[in-house]
Write a protein that holds these residues in place. Sequence first.
Motif, mmCIF file in Angstrom:
data_model
loop_
_atom_site.group_PDB
_atom_site.id
_atom_site.type_symbol
_atom_site.label_atom_id
_atom_site.label_comp_id
_atom_site.label_asym_id
_atom_site.label_seq_id
_atom_site.Cartn_x
_atom_site.Cartn_y
_atom_site.Cartn_z
ATOM 1 N N VAL A 1 -15.819 -12.657 -29.966
ATOM 2 C CA VAL A 1 -14.899 -13.598 -29.323
ATOM 3 C C VAL A 1 -13.505 -13.444 -29.897
ATOM 4 C CG1 VAL A 1 -14.451 -16.035 -28.832
ATOM 5 C CG2 VAL A 1 -16.818 -15.203 -28.982
ATOM 6 N N ALA A 2 -12.531 -13.383 -29.002
ATOM 7 C CA ALA A 2 -11.120 -13.403 -29.403
ATOM 8 C C ALA A 2 -10.489 -14.661 -28.845
ATOM 9 C CB ALA A 2 -10.399 -12.169 -28.884
ATOM 10 N N TYR B 1 -8.439 -7.713 -26.340
ATOM 11 C CA TYR B 1 -7.857 -9.017 -25.997
ATOM 12 C C TYR B 1 -6.347 -8.908 -25.782
ATOM 13 C CZ TYR B 1 -5.917 -13.672 -26.373
ATOM 14 O OH TYR B 1 -5.199 -14.815 -26.121
ATOM 15 N N ALA B 2 -5.655 -8.220 -26.684
ATOM 16 C CA ALA B 2 -4.202 -8.109 -26.577
ATOM 17 C C ALA B 2 -3.794 -7.426 -25.276
ATOM 18 C CB ALA B 2 -3.641 -7.347 -27.779
ATOM 19 N N ARG B 3 -4.504 -6.350 -24.909
ATOM 20 C CA ARG B 3 -4.203 -5.675 -23.638
ATOM 21 C C ARG B 3 -4.441 -6.622 -22.463
ATOM 22 N NH1 ARG B 3 -4.584 -0.328 -21.991
ATOM 23 N NH2 ARG B 3 -3.503 0.096 -23.966
ATOM 24 N N GLY B 4 -5.590 -7.303 -22.477
ATOM 25 C CA GLY B 4 -5.896 -8.237 -21.397
ATOM 26 C C GLY B 4 -4.904 -9.383 -21.325
ATOM 27 N N ARG B 5 -4.533 -9.928 -22.472
ATOM 28 C CA ARG B 5 -3.558 -11.029 -22.524
ATOM 29 C C ARG B 5 -2.232 -10.608 -21.906
ATOM 30 N NH1 ARG B 5 -1.365 -11.455 -28.247
ATOM 31 N NH2 ARG B 5 -0.500 -9.495 -27.442
ATOM 32 N N LEU C 1 -4.594 -15.836 -20.835
ATOM 33 C CA LEU C 1 -5.951 -15.520 -21.301
ATOM 34 C C LEU C 1 -6.143 -16.271 -22.612
ATOM 35 C CD1 LEU C 1 -8.631 -13.987 -21.243
ATOM 36 C CD2 LEU C 1 -7.449 -12.031 -22.271
ATOM 37 N N ALA C 2 -6.765 -17.444 -22.526
ATOM 38 C CA ALA C 2 -6.883 -18.312 -23.704
ATOM 39 C C ALA C 2 -7.868 -17.741 -24.712
ATOM 40 C CB ALA C 2 -7.316 -19.709 -23.279
ATOM 41 N N ASP C 3 -9.013 -17.335 -24.237
ATOM 42 C CA ASP C 3 -10.011 -16.703 -25.100
ATOM 43 C C ASP C 3 -10.981 -15.921 -24.241
ATOM 44 O OD1 ASP C 3 -11.943 -18.578 -24.113
ATOM 45 O OD2 ASP C 3 -11.386 -19.997 -25.664
ATOM 46 N N THR C 4 -11.757 -15.082 -24.873
ATOM 47 C CA THR C 4 -12.705 -14.247 -24.139
ATOM 48 C C THR C 4 -13.763 -13.729 -25.095
ATOM 49 O OG1 THR C 4 -12.875 -12.402 -22.559
ATOM 50 C CG2 THR C 4 -11.438 -12.080 -24.470
ATOM 51 N N LYS C 5 -14.855 -13.236 -24.548
ATOM 52 C CA LYS C 5 -15.895 -12.657 -25.396
ATOM 53 C C LYS C 5 -16.310 -11.298 -24.844
ATOM 54 C CE LYS C 5 -19.777 -15.108 -23.202
ATOM 55 N NZ LYS C 5 -20.922 -16.017 -23.421
ATOM 56 N N ASP D 1 -16.327 -15.601 -16.035
ATOM 57 C CA ASP D 1 -17.534 -16.055 -16.721
ATOM 58 C C ASP D 1 -17.445 -15.859 -18.224
ATOM 59 O OD1 ASP D 1 -19.043 -17.104 -14.675
ATOM 60 O OD2 ASP D 1 -20.760 -15.789 -15.002
ATOM 61 N N SER D 2 -16.680 -14.856 -18.653
ATOM 62 C CA SER D 2 -16.626 -14.530 -20.076
ATOM 63 C C SER D 2 -15.307 -14.926 -20.725
ATOM 64 C CB SER D 2 -16.835 -13.023 -20.274
ATOM 65 O OG SER D 2 -15.794 -12.281 -19.665
ATOM 66 N N SER D 3 -14.392 -15.535 -19.946
ATOM 67 C CA SER D 3 -13.042 -15.803 -20.433
ATOM 68 C C SER D 3 -12.561 -17.162 -19.936
ATOM 69 C CB SER D 3 -12.063 -14.737 -19.908
ATOM 70 O OG SER D 3 -12.583 -13.439 -20.019
#
Length: 299
Positions: A111-112, A190-194, A204-208, A228-230
């Motif tokens: 989780v990030a 996470y950084a790329r997705g954010r 993107l608050a958080d994700t796993k 579902d994962s974020s």
Amino acid sequence: MSGFVEKPEPIQVPGLVHLHTGKVRELYQNEAGDLVMVASDRMSAYDWVLPTEIPDKGRVLTQLSLWWFDQLADLIPNHVLSTELPAGAPADWAGRTLVCKSLRMVPVECVARGYLTGSGLVEYNESRTVCGLALPEGLVDGSELPGPIFTPATKAAVGEHDENVSYEEVARQVGADTAARLRQATLAVYARGRDIARERGIILADTKFEFGFDGDDLVLADEVLTADSSRFWPADQWEPGRAQPSYDKQFVRDWLTSAESGWDRKSEQPPPALPQQVVDATRAKYVEAYERLTGLTWA
């Protein structure tokens, strides 16, 4: 008690061996030893798999994951081999099926978090930490953290709840080298997705993530950066100090805990079926997240 309200019977397909029924996915193995993942339209909330499905949900999750895998390809390999339907598979599997490498999966939910909410907020309010990581005073629900943090959790069986654990516990379970690689990969993805989400007006608050090994190579598996994962929040409505509007299953959670549902989540009774307006609103949010992130129109 929790788990499936009504556990489905897996579809039998010649040449495929059914391995597992998860909360959302059915897992098979083909004759070559590859895994075949089929994303259903099932919805889970509060450790229950609900009796009501959300139309197109499995396809939206699968197609969004595929889009993200393309955006992340230079950072980390993924497990997808093919999107072709196995011979004899039902037509409904189209768009929701992935043929994937069989990996040695790491038994950790990676989780990030870039923002404080959910179980992280609960721990912070008790101890000013998340997974043992000290955080500054004065943070509230929805606060942006000073920097993204790796907050792993144990992987739970269907009907059980993932439990946050410290980085040190992950290192003890899987080894220091693997733990370090998991943390680095999690925060990089996470950084790329954010950054991509931010360009599209989404926080993107958080994700796993889930990872496995193909030989010595760490590989990104399962789904990635889906609703579902974020936790996805509309950036123009972000307001720390309250629960944020979201693109995930919040409509479902809100209705289940409302007086209208009549369900007590602390009881051992299974949750009720979802009303049509909640189904429609949830589907619309999943589709909206897909369209805003990818720039594509959902057909």
